[in-house]
Design a protein around this motif. Structure first.
Motif, mmCIF file in Angstrom:
data_model
loop_
_atom_site.group_PDB
_atom_site.id
_atom_site.type_symbol
_atom_site.label_atom_id
_atom_site.label_comp_id
_atom_site.label_asym_id
_atom_site.label_seq_id
_atom_site.Cartn_x
_atom_site.Cartn_y
_atom_site.Cartn_z
ATOM 1 N N MET A 1 3.147 10.185 20.793
ATOM 2 C CA MET A 1 1.714 9.941 20.801
ATOM 3 C C MET A 1 1.342 9.126 19.564
ATOM 4 N N GLN A 2 0.530 8.087 19.779
ATOM 5 C CA GLN A 2 0.132 7.227 18.668
ATOM 6 C C GLN A 2 -0.972 7.902 17.854
ATOM 7 N N GLN A 3 -0.911 7.783 16.549
ATOM 8 C CA GLN A 3 -1.918 8.342 15.692
ATOM 9 C C GLN A 3 -3.128 7.424 15.639
ATOM 10 N N LEU A 4 -4.320 8.055 15.457
ATOM 11 C CA LEU A 4 -5.536 7.284 15.325
ATOM 12 C C LEU A 4 -5.556 6.594 13.970
ATOM 13 N N LEU A 5 -5.889 5.312 13.979
ATOM 14 C CA LEU A 5 -5.896 4.521 12.760
ATOM 15 C C LEU A 5 -7.321 4.382 12.246
ATOM 16 N N ASN A 6 -7.471 4.435 10.948
ATOM 17 C CA ASN A 6 -8.772 4.276 10.330
ATOM 18 C C ASN A 6 -9.141 2.799 10.321
ATOM 19 N N PRO A 7 -10.228 2.398 11.000
ATOM 20 C CA PRO A 7 -10.562 0.962 11.027
ATOM 21 C C PRO A 7 -11.023 0.427 9.692
ATOM 22 N N PHE A 8 -11.405 1.295 8.751
ATOM 23 C CA PHE A 8 -11.889 0.844 7.451
ATOM 24 C C PHE A 8 -10.807 0.915 6.379
ATOM 25 N N ALA A 9 -9.601 1.298 6.756
ATOM 26 C CA ALA A 9 -8.523 1.391 5.774
ATOM 27 C C ALA A 9 -7.995 0.002 5.438
ATOM 28 N N GLN A 10 -7.259 -0.079 4.357
ATOM 29 C CA GLN A 10 -6.670 -1.352 3.933
ATOM 30 C C GLN A 10 -5.610 -1.787 4.930
ATOM 31 N N LYS A 11 -5.601 -3.078 5.253
ATOM 32 C CA LYS A 11 -4.764 -3.575 6.326
ATOM 33 C C LYS A 11 -3.481 -4.227 5.847
ATOM 34 N N TYR A 12 -3.147 -4.076 4.585
ATOM 35 C CA TYR A 12 -1.873 -4.593 4.077
ATOM 36 C C TYR A 12 -1.310 -3.572 3.098
ATOM 37 N N PRO A 13 0.010 -3.460 3.003
ATOM 38 C CA PRO A 13 0.622 -2.444 2.130
ATOM 39 C C PRO A 13 0.478 -2.794 0.657
ATOM 40 N N GLU A 14 0.735 -1.785 -0.167
ATOM 41 C CA GLU A 14 0.589 -1.951 -1.611
ATOM 42 C C GLU A 14 1.878 -1.691 -2.374
ATOM 43 N N ASN A 15 2.626 -0.667 -2.001
ATOM 44 C CA ASN A 15 3.818 -0.308 -2.759
ATOM 45 C C ASN A 15 4.879 0.189 -1.799
ATOM 46 N N THR A 16 6.112 0.262 -2.304
ATOM 47 C CA THR A 16 7.227 0.722 -1.490
ATOM 48 C C THR A 16 7.196 2.237 -1.374
ATOM 49 N N ASP A 17 7.491 2.724 -0.194
ATOM 50 C CA ASP A 17 7.416 4.156 0.073
ATOM 51 C C ASP A 17 8.792 4.796 0.094
ATOM 52 N N THR A 18 9.675 4.286 0.942
ATOM 53 C CA THR A 18 11.019 4.835 1.055
ATOM 54 C C THR A 18 12.015 3.695 1.177
ATOM 55 N N ALA A 19 13.273 4.049 1.009
ATOM 56 C CA ALA A 19 14.380 3.094 1.164
ATOM 57 C C ALA A 19 15.398 3.719 2.106
ATOM 58 N N LEU A 20 15.737 2.993 3.172
ATOM 59 C CA LEU A 20 16.700 3.483 4.147
ATOM 60 C C LEU A 20 18.094 3.024 3.739
ATOM 61 N N GLY A 352 21.661 -4.470 1.184
ATOM 62 C CA GLY A 352 21.620 -3.893 2.516
ATOM 63 C C GLY A 352 20.585 -2.814 2.712
ATOM 64 N N GLU A 353 19.917 -2.352 1.671
ATOM 65 C CA GLU A 353 18.916 -1.307 1.822
ATOM 66 C C GLU A 353 17.637 -1.872 2.443
ATOM 67 N N ILE A 354 16.991 -1.035 3.280
ATOM 68 C CA ILE A 354 15.730 -1.399 3.915
ATOM 69 C C ILE A 354 14.602 -0.701 3.151
ATOM 70 N N HIS A 355 13.707 -1.475 2.581
ATOM 71 C CA HIS A 355 12.571 -0.942 1.830
ATOM 72 C C HIS A 355 11.335 -0.987 2.719
ATOM 73 N N LEU A 356 10.635 0.151 2.809
ATOM 74 C CA LEU A 356 9.422 0.261 3.609
ATOM 75 C C LEU A 356 8.215 0.245 2.684
ATOM 76 N N TRP A 357 7.330 -0.729 2.894
ATOM 77 C CA TRP A 357 6.107 -0.878 2.105
ATOM 78 C C TRP A 357 4.943 -0.336 2.913
ATOM 79 N N GLN A 358 4.164 0.570 2.309
ATOM 80 C CA GLN A 358 3.034 1.184 2.980
ATOM 81 C C GLN A 358 1.834 1.240 2.051
ATOM 82 N N THR A 359 0.706 1.678 2.602
ATOM 83 C CA THR A 359 -0.517 1.832 1.818
ATOM 84 C C THR A 359 -0.630 3.269 1.334
ATOM 85 N N SER A 360 -1.181 3.430 0.158
ATOM 86 C CA SER A 360 -1.450 4.759 -0.374
ATOM 87 C C SER A 360 -2.866 5.152 0.008
#
Length: 489
Positions: A1-20, A352-360
């Motif tokens: 199930m898809q989560q509801l997204l906040n339409p007023f939230a920032q639409k681009y990431p700011e910092n790295t969250d995790t590394a795969l 080779g690591e995958i870095h995931l960038w997300q919004t805080s």
């Protein structure tokens, strides 16, 4: 199930969250279907392909078939098939819905009493292996049929492959119907000279046209049926390395060897192109290893090719201004991709690591009501008698009594009703029926484009594939404790 997204939230990431932790060389999110962005496919340097679950951050499938690094991965429209291209001059189509029985696969007995070493073959998941004469840089499916593949080779060749019965393989070139050798028309003017080689290609999101970049800085619009060039536009004076569309097919972004990114608007009816913006790192003049649009096409992303940095540049598509520079680890960036629905970017480093960038997203308690105040300690509050009353009852009764005595005239017309001025012609007036010669030409071009799009649609829908969501579920390559015990005994 898809989560509801906040339409007023920032639409681009700011910092790295995790590394795969993996050995990836390329990454792509699945972009279509009800689970868009739920999976991340990455090609590895050892020839394997991994499919990650973005919710659990775990590997759900490992595909083995290539013998050299995998340079490109592409999803089908409903995520059932995965197309991988490698430097071993092959492209493999994988069926992600088939899971071989691990009890019937060969295995290696465990060497200790606590762990069991199990090796299972995924060769039965391979649907088709396409071999080329040169290493494959990128291969993509047709948007409507996964049996049609468009491959870009490292030797500056673009090959169209039709895997259906009666299909074939064609090498695309800069040839226009009725044009002579060494003559071509660019932006309405005939130019004589040597034709440029094709470096990259992509389908339009509707699948009716092929857009290809050349070493001479030209962007070609090719008809998939006749394989003739429909239009040419000069974008730059240097070779085009990459090109990609947004989700709606209204904009296209190009990366060229002059270390600049260019966006062009695409007419959805005729396919005409118009330059919009040019993006560039004016300070360091760095090249770009990856380009993409955000899910809503409001932002443009460029993965910088710094030798000692891992930077991702984000620009505003409308204004052309630089919005954010994501600064990662010291390892250079190899590839990156933007999530189709969320402000999430996946980037790959040379390690080779995958870095995931997300919004805080910190909790904003003041957004519940205007005037809300956070208290550090409990305070006794005295409520006023009329504090939470919507309207005073005495004023409400007085207003209702006054409205009952108002006489409403429903027969005479009101002066407040808007009327049509008499000097404005109606839709049937002769002034609206007159068409100029320019309007007739534009209408003819639009009808011709619609006819070609309909013909390509019928061609692609002929002998369709089984890439549907009916009866398809991506199974997991996981073994239970009971199966491990049976294999190890």
């Amino acid at each position: 199930m898809q989560q509801l997204l906040n339409p007023f939230a920032q639409k681009y990431p700011e910092n790295t969250d995790t590394a795969l932790p993996t050995q990836a060389t390329s990454v792509r999110f699945n972009r279509y279907g009800p689970y868009a962005g739920h999976y991340l496919a990455c090609g590895c340097g050892d020839g394997t392909v991994e499919v990650w679950d973005m919710e659990t951050k775990g590997v759900i499938k490992t595909l083995e078939g290539h013998v050299k690094p995998v340079g490109g991965v592409a999803w089908s429209r409903n995520n059932r098939y995965l197309l991988t291209s490698s430097l071993d001059s092959t492209a493999i189509i994988w069926d992600l819905s088939f899971l071989p029985n691990p009890l019937l696969q060969p295995y290696t007995p465990y060497t200790s009493g606590k762990t069991a070493s199990i090796t299972s073959s995924n060769s039965s998941q391979r649907v088709r292996t396409i071999r080329f004469d040169a290493p494959v840089a990128q291969a993509v499916f047709h948007p409507r049929n996964s049996k049609i593949v468009l491959a870009s080779l490292t030797c500056n060749e673009v090959v169209l492959v039709d895997l259906r019965s009666g299909g074939g393989r064609w090498k695309l070139s800069d040839v226009m119907e009725g044009g002579g050798e060494g003559e071509m028309e660019v932006d309405g003017a005939e130019v004589k000279g040597k034709k440029s080689a094709l470096t990259c290609a992509a389908w339009s999101p509707c699948g009716s046209r092929i857009y290809a970049g050349t070493t001479g800085g030209l962007l070609l619009v090719i008809d998939p049926l006749s394989r003739y060039v429909m239009n040419r536009i000069r974008v730059a004076n240097s070779g085009i390395k990459q090109l990609t569309f947004d989700a709606m097919g209204r904009n296209i972004i190009l990366s060229s060897t002059d270390r600049a990114l260019r966006t062009l608007s695409v007419d959805s009816r005729t396919g005409a192109l118009a330059p919009v913006h040019r993006f560039q790192d004016l300070i360091n003049r760095t090249p770009w290893h990856a380009i993409a649009f955000s899910g809503d096409a409001e932002y443009v992303m460029g993965g910088a090719g710094h030798k000692m940095a891992h930077n991702v540049f984000i620009w505003d598509r409308d204004s052309g201004s630089l919005v954010k520079v994501l600064e990662g680890p010291r390892e250079p960036l190899v590839d990156c991709d933007w999530h189709p629905t969320r402000p999430v970017i996946a980037s790959v480093s040379t390690l080779g690591e995958i870095h995931l960038w997300q919004t805080s997203s910190p909790d904003n308690w003041a957004a519940f009501a205007p005037g809300f105040e956070e208290l550090e300690e409990n305070v006794e509050y005295d409520e006023r008698e009329d504090e939470f009353d919507i309207e005073d009852e005495s004023d409400l009764l007085r207003r209702k009594d006054a409205e009952e005595d108002v006489v409403i005239d429903v027969l005479s017309p009101s002066d407040d009703y808007p009327r049509r001025p008499e000097n404005i012609p109606t839709s049937r007036s002769p002034s609206r029926a007159v068409k100029t010669e320019q309007m007739e030409d534009e209408g003819e071009e639009e009808r011709e484009a619609i006819r070609l799009a309909q013909a390509v649609k019928e061609w692609a829908d002929n002998d369709p594939d089984d890439d549907t969501w009916e009866g398809f579920h991506m199974s997991l390559d996981l073994l239970t404790e009971t199966e491990i015990t049976v294999l190890s005994s």
